[in-house]
Design an enzyme around this catalytic site. Structure first.
Site, short mmCIF file in Angstrom:
data_model
loop_
_atom_site.label_atom_id
_atom_site.label_comp_id
_atom_site.label_asym_id
_atom_site.label_seq_id
_atom_site.Cartn_x
_atom_site.Cartn_y
_atom_site.Cartn_z
N ASN A 1 0.82 -1.20 0.00
CA ASN A 1 0.00 0.00 0.00
C ASN A 1 0.86 1.26 0.00
O ASN A 1 0.49 2.26 -0.61
CB ASN A 1 -0.94 0.01 1.21
CG ASN A 1 -2.08 -0.99 1.04
OD1 ASN A 1 -1.88 -2.19 1.21
ND2 ASN A 1 -3.25 -0.51 0.69
N GLU A 2 1.97 1.22 0.71
CA GLU A 2 2.91 2.33 0.69
C GLU A 2 4.35 1.83 0.75
O GLU A 2 4.64 0.85 1.44
CB GLU A 2 2.68 3.31 1.85
CG GLU A 2 1.59 4.33 1.62
CD GLU A 2 0.21 3.79 1.91
OE1 GLU A 2 -0.78 4.35 1.40
OE2 GLU A 2 0.11 2.78 2.64
N THR A 3 5.21 2.54 0.02
CA THR A 3 6.65 2.40 0.15
C THR A 3 7.19 3.77 0.53
O THR A 3 6.79 4.79 -0.04
CB THR A 3 7.29 1.92 -1.16
OG1 THR A 3 6.82 0.59 -1.45
CG2 THR A 3 8.80 1.89 -1.07
#
Length: 303
Positions: A46-48
């Protein structure tokens, strides 16, 4: 093609493959925005989060979903800070730092609770906007009936750095029925078409938790659901003080999330307010999972 090391940490849990996964890319100053986006898409979480040098704070963080950059991300911040602290990049005796983000410079605090490293992050000042769309279509978009929505509490867009639609639900058993159709969201969320949807309830699975939640991503982000959310949990604390209990000036509670997707975790939320401001904090731990590489090309190499 070039290759970049990505560290996989799970935030808001001390157990690997629980909580919310985030990719952490260290020493990312040599990466341009296009490369960061490509890496985030390849990682698929979902996020990096990309860790860079800062002239304003101790470190700078940039956050990318597989689809686009976002201004702030709670779980990726927790993951990055847990990574930097446990790897010794941040000195062991350092209990407070500042991070530069797209919403400004924010303080981070480190402490040990019952032998575990916990990170507390301050979020942006809360903002709220009323929802003016169709409640029936909103319910349909996440696979529940309108009757399952708690009409005694307002449906609102809220942000402490990232906008989400806060949707109160009567009973916790409704959450296991939810099946989001994310493609419907922009036509329903006409006031903020890139917002996510965050259903929550004051009824919980675990007796120690105060709120239960799920978090369904904007279709523009390239993902379906966030297992455990930091910024959305923080804005729920501000929502509680603003709309549900105006008689108190401070709240501290536990949010549970992730049970329905097999990645349960928890977020501590603390909110303090005075006559003019509201300070929102979220706290959690993390855990290292693995290291892997992704390939990318710098923008000038594609010309």
């Amino acid at each position: 093609m070039r290759y970049r090391k990505v560290l996989h940490y799970d935030a808001f849990s001390s157990k690997p493959n629980k909580g919310n996964p985030a990719g952490v890319v260290l020493s990312a100053d040599d990466l341009d925005e296009e490369s960061m986006q490509f890496i985030a898409q390849s990682v698929g979480f979902n996020e990096t989060v990309f860790v860079l040098r800062s002239e304003k704070a101790d470190v700078k963080l940039r956050y990318f979903t597989p689809g686009h950059e976002i201004n702030l991300c709670g779980h990726a911040t927790i993951a990055a800070m847990y990574c930097l602290k446990t790897l010794g990049v941040l000195h062991a005796d350092l209990n407070e730092i500042e991070i530069e983000t797209n919403v400004g410079v924010l303080p981070i605090f480190f402490e040990t609770r019952s032998g575990e490293l916990f990170i507390t992050m301050k979020q942006d000042q809360p903002q709220f906007t009323g929802f003016q769309g169709s409640v029936s279509k909103l319910a349909e978009s996440i696979g529940i009936t309108e009757e399952e929505i708690d009409a005694t509490m307002p449906i609102l867009y809220g942000s402490t750095g990232t906008w989400t639609l806060l949707l109160p639900i009567k009973n916790v058993h409704s959450f296991s029925k939810m099946k989001p159709n994310n493609s419907m969201f922009p036509d329903i969320l006409t006031q903020n078409s890139k917002a996510s949807i965050h259903p929550f309830s004051l009824e919980t699975v675990n007796e120690h938790a105060f709120m239960h939640a799920r978090h369904f991503s904007s279709p523009y982000s390239g993902t379906i659901e966030d297992a455990i959310t930091g910024t959305a949990s923080g804005v729920m604390g501000a929502y509680y003080l603003t709309y549900l209990n105006q008689d108190i000036s401070e709240v501290n509670f536990l949010v549970e999330q992730g049970q329905e997707v097999g990645r349960e975790g928890s977020v501590w939320v603390t909110v303090n307010r005075d006559k003019t401001n509201m300070d929102v904090y979220v706290s959690g731990t993390g855990v290292y999972v693995r290291e892997f590489e992704v390939s990318y090309a710098l923008a000038e190499e594609n010309v």
